[in-house]
Design an enzyme around this catalytic site. Structure first.
Site, short mmCIF file in Angstrom:
data_model
loop_
_atom_site.label_atom_id
_atom_site.label_comp_id
_atom_site.label_asym_id
_atom_site.label_seq_id
_atom_site.Cartn_x
_atom_site.Cartn_y
_atom_site.Cartn_z
N GLY A 116 -86.60 7.12 -20.73
CA GLY A 116 -86.49 5.70 -21.06
C GLY A 116 -87.42 4.89 -20.21
O GLY A 116 -88.24 5.42 -19.47
N ALA A 117 -87.28 3.57 -20.32
CA ALA A 117 -88.16 2.70 -19.57
C ALA A 117 -87.83 2.76 -18.08
O ALA A 117 -88.72 2.72 -17.25
CB ALA A 117 -88.03 1.28 -20.08
N GLU A 118 -86.55 2.89 -17.75
CA GLU A 118 -86.24 2.84 -16.32
C GLU A 118 -85.62 4.12 -15.78
O GLU A 118 -85.53 4.29 -14.58
CB GLU A 118 -85.33 1.65 -16.00
CG GLU A 118 -83.94 1.72 -16.60
CD GLU A 118 -82.98 0.77 -15.89
OE1 GLU A 118 -81.94 0.48 -16.46
OE2 GLU A 118 -83.29 0.35 -14.76
N ALA A 119 -85.20 4.99 -16.68
CA ALA A 119 -84.54 6.19 -16.18
C ALA A 119 -84.93 7.41 -17.00
O ALA A 119 -85.38 7.30 -18.13
CB ALA A 119 -83.03 6.00 -16.23
N ILE A 156 -83.35 10.90 -18.53
CA ILE A 156 -82.09 11.55 -18.84
C ILE A 156 -82.34 13.05 -18.91
O ILE A 156 -83.11 13.51 -19.76
CB ILE A 156 -81.53 11.06 -20.20
CG1 ILE A 156 -81.56 9.54 -20.31
CG2 ILE A 156 -80.13 11.61 -20.43
CD1 ILE A 156 -80.60 8.79 -19.43
N LYS A 193 -71.03 20.72 -19.87
CA LYS A 193 -72.37 20.28 -20.26
C LYS A 193 -72.49 18.80 -19.86
O LYS A 193 -71.61 17.99 -20.20
CB LYS A 193 -72.53 20.42 -21.78
CG LYS A 193 -73.97 20.32 -22.23
CD LYS A 193 -74.06 20.60 -23.74
CE LYS A 193 -75.48 20.50 -24.22
NZ LYS A 193 -75.60 20.68 -25.67
N ASP A 222 -77.45 -4.65 -22.83
CA ASP A 222 -78.55 -4.11 -23.62
C ASP A 222 -78.01 -3.49 -24.91
O ASP A 222 -78.20 -2.31 -25.18
CB ASP A 222 -79.34 -3.08 -22.81
CG ASP A 222 -80.66 -2.71 -23.45
OD1 ASP A 222 -81.09 -3.43 -24.38
OD2 ASP A 222 -81.27 -1.71 -23.04
#
Lengths: 208, 349
Positions: free
Chosen positions: A10-13, A15, A24, A124
Site C-alpha cells: 500500500g501507500a504507507e504499509a 502487508i 494464518k 479511510d
C-alpha cells in the site's frame, strides 16, 4: 515466522503473509519513507500503529467484523493480525446484481453506523478497505482512523466513502444512497444531522 | 453533481485535424497567451508569454486583476504571434480558460478570445484550467501517458487521475490551497507576493523541526489549522527559518503521502506535477523520492508550463477540437465553478 510473502504494497504499509502460533496471519508493517524527515516519520509511524490497534479492538467490541489482533510492535510499526479470506468489495461491487449490490451497501452502512455509535472514525472508508467473507463485511486498515464523536468527523468519514464510490464505482453511484439507508437504520443519534453535514462538506469543496 | 446544460456538441465525422491553436489563460493573477503546434502527436510550444498581476498589498483583488489583464491581453496576443512566427491567418483555433477561477479575470480572457475568434473567423473553445495542467504534462513529456497529477497552486490543491472517462478528483484540499497557505503566512510575515520562493529559501536554512498539525482525511488534506499553528510559533519567537522549514516538511509530506495513496488506489505508476507550487525544489524532490521508492515514473513539466500559462490552454483546446468537440461563440461563457470532473474526456481511450 519464516520468509515473507508480500501480499500487498500500500501507500504507507506493506502487508505480508505471516504465521502466528499456527494461525494464518498477516503482518502490517508501516514502512519508513525516505521523502519525509525522521521527526515526522517516527511520529506518524508509532502514533498510527497505536491508534490503529485501539480502533480495531474497539470496533470488534461493537460487533463489527475486523481482523483479530495477535501482536503489536510500536517501534517497528508492525501489527500481526488474523488473515481474512474473501474478496475486496472494490473488486466485486460492480459485478453484483442491482439487488445484491443494494443489500451489501446497506450492510456496509449499518456497520459504519455501529462504528460511529461508538465514536470510531475509520478515516479511510473506501471499497478497497472492505472485504466480503461469509456475508460479513470486514473492515480493514484503520490506519487513518481516530476516536471522535463530532458530527463533522462522521460526515467527513462518510464523505470519503461517497467520493470513493463516485470515482471507483461511478456507474453505480446510487450505491452511496443504499449505504446511507443502512446507516440511518442503525445509527442511534439523528442520522439526518450527519447527512446534512455531508451535504455541507460537499458544498465546502472546491467549485460546488 | 451539478446540473449544467451541455454546452459542447460533437461532430461525428472528423474533418482534417487542426494544427495551430492560440490559448488565452486568465483564471487568477496571470494573463497568458500561448501558441502551440500539434502537427506531431506531441505538443510543440511555439510561444508562451505571461504577465502576472502583483497586488501592492493583501491578496488578489479580482477587479484589479481583471483590469490588469485587460490592459495587457491585446499586446500579449500580438507578441505571442510574433514570437511564434505565426501569421494570424494560420491560426486554426482560439482557446481560453473557461474556469475555474475568478469571474472578472475569466471574463476578460474569454472576451479577448471571442473578439479574436470573431475577427479572424476561427472557431473558439473554452477549456477547463485544471485539466489543462494535466494535459500539458502528457503533451510535452515523453513517456508521460497515464499519470496521477498532483496539482498544487495558490487556489487549487488536488490529486486527479483518469478513470472511467473523466479526470476524477481523488483527493483535494478541504479548506485552503497549499499556495494560499504559504502566501498567507508569508504575507503576515511581511513577504512579497508570491511568497513561495522566499519561504523555500528560508526553509533551506531551517534546522529545528517544530511540530505542526498533519491533517489527512482519506486522500484529502487540510492546511488552515497548520497555518494558525505556524503563526503562533512566530508569536512565541521561533525563528522564521525553522517555521518555514517545518511548514514545508509537514505540508509537502502530507501532499506526497496523499499522492502516493492515490497512486496505490488507482494502480497507476506515473506521477506528474503541475501548478505554481510544483516549482518548489523540496516538493519536487519529495515526490520524486516517493516515486523512486515505488518504482514509478516521475514527471514535471518545465516551470513555465507548471505555472498558469496560455500554452496549456491552447493544447487542451486543440485536443478537444481534434476529438470532434465544437463550441459556439454564443455558448462560450465562463464558469467560475468548473470542476475537473465535469469534463467528459473524449480525446482519450
Amino acid at each position: 515466522m519464516t520468509e515473507k510473502t508480500i501480499l500487498y504494497r500500500g501507500a504507507e504499509a506493506e502487508i505480508c503473509l505471516s504465521n502466528y502460533m499456527g494461525f494464518k496471519a498477516v503482518q502490517k508493517k508501516r514502512v519508513r519513507k525516505a521523502y519525509r524527515i525522521k521527526d515526522i516519520d517516527d511520529r506518524l509511524i508509532s502514533f498510527r500503529t497505536k491508534e490503529e490497534v485501539k480502533l480495531i479492538t474497539g470496533a470488534r467490541r461493537q460487533g463489527v467484523s475486523v481482523p483479530i489482533i495477535y501482536d503489536v510492535d510500536l517501534e517497528d510499526g508492525t501489527i500481526t493480525m488474523e488473515y481474512i479470506e474473501g474478496k475486496r468489495v472494490k473488486d466485486i461491487l460492480n459485478e453484483l446484481s442491482e439487488g445484491e449490490r443494494a443489500r451489501i451497501c446497506e450492510k456496509i452502512g449499518e456497520n459504519i453506523a455501529k462504528l460511529h455509535n461508538n465514536d470510531i472514525i475509520h478515516g479511510d472508508l473506501t471499497t478497497s478497505n472492505m472485504m466480503l467473507f461469509y456475508d460479513h463485511i470486514y473492515f480493514i486498515d484503520f490506519g487513518l482512523g481516530e476516536k471522535n464523536g463530532e458530527v463533522e468527523s462522521k460526515g467527513v468519514d462518510l464523505h470519503v466513502l461517497m467520493e470513493a464510490i463516485e470515482s471507483t464505482h461511478s456507474r453505480h453511484a446510487n450505491c452511496f444512497d443504499y449505504v446511507l439507508d443502512g446507516y440511518k437504520k442503525e445509527l442511534k443519534e439523528d442520522a439526518n444531522l450527519v447527512v446534512k453535514k455531508i451535504e455541507e462538506i460537499v458544498k465546502r469543496g472546491r467549485y460546488r | 453533481m451539478v446540473d449544467k446544460p451541455n454546452l459542447f456538441y460533437i461532430i461525428p465525422d472528423l474533418q482534417l485535424s487542426i494544427m495551430i491553436c492560440v490559448g488565452i489563460e486568465g483564471t487568477a493573477h496571470t494573463i497568458g497567451v500561448g501558441i502551440v503546434d500539434g502537427t506531431g502527436k506531441k505538443c510543440n510550444v511555439l510561444s508562451n508569454i505571461i504577465k502576472i498581476y502583483r497586488p501592492k498589498q493583501g491578496g488578489i483583488h479580482p477587479r484589479e486583476a481583471a483590469n490588469h489583464h485587460a490592459s495587457y491581453v491585446a499586446d500579449l496576443i500580438k507578441e505571442s504571434a510574433e514570437k511564434a512566427q505565426v501569421d494570424f491567418a494560420d491560426i486554426d483555433l482560439i482557446s481560453f480558460s473557461k474556469g475555474p477561477g475568478m469571474g472578472p479575470c475569466l471574463r476578460t480572457a474569454a472576451t479577448a478570445a471571442r473578439a479574436l475568434s470573431l475577427s479572424l473567423d476561427k472557431p473558439i473553445m473554452g477549456v477547463n484550467h485544471c485539466v489543462a495542467h494535466l494535459e500539458i504534462g502528457r503533451g510535452t513529456l515523453d513517456d508521460c501517458k497515464d499519470p496521477v497529477l498532483l496539482y498544487t497552486s495558490g487556489a487549487n490543491t488536488q490529486i486527479t487521475a483518469f478513470a472511467e472517462g473523466k479526470y476524477r478528483v481523488f483527493g483535494e484540499t478541504l479548506d485552503i490551497g497549499i499556495g494560499n497557505c504559504l502566501d498567507k503566512f508569508g504575507r503576515n510575515m511581511g513577504m512579497e507576493f508570491p511568497c513561495g520562493p522566499k519561504i523555500e529559501e528560508l526553509a533551506r536554512k531551517g534546522k529545528k523541526y517544530l511540530k505542526l498539525p498533519y491533517s489527512i482525511k482519506g486522500m484529502d488534506v487540510a492546511f488552515s489549522g497548520l497555518l494558525t499553528s505556524a503563526e503562533q510559533y512566530h508569536k512565541k519567537g521561533e525563528s522564521l527559518e525553522d517555521i518555514c522549514y517545518s511548514m514545508q516538511e509537514t505540508t509537502f509530506a502530507a501532499l506526497t503521502e496523499v499522492t502516493e495513496r492515490a497512486m496505490a488506489h488507482t494502480e497507476k505508476n506515473e506521477v506528474l506535477l503541475g501548478g505554481g507550487v510544483a516549482s518548489n525544489k523540496r516538493l519536487r524532490n519529495m515526490v520524486q523520492t516517493m516515486a523512486k521508492e515505488r518504482d514509478a515514473h516521475f514527471f514535471a513539466p518545465s516551470t513555465d508550463l507548471c505555472i498558469d500559462n496560455g500554452a496549456m490552454i491552447a493544447w487542451l483546446g486543440l485536443l478537444m477540437y481534434n476529438s470532434g468537440i465544437r463550441m459556439k461563440v454564443e455558448d462560450s461563457f465562463i464558469d467560475q465553478r468548473f470542476r475537473t470532473d465535469m469534463v467528459d474526456v473524449s480525446w482519450r481511450d
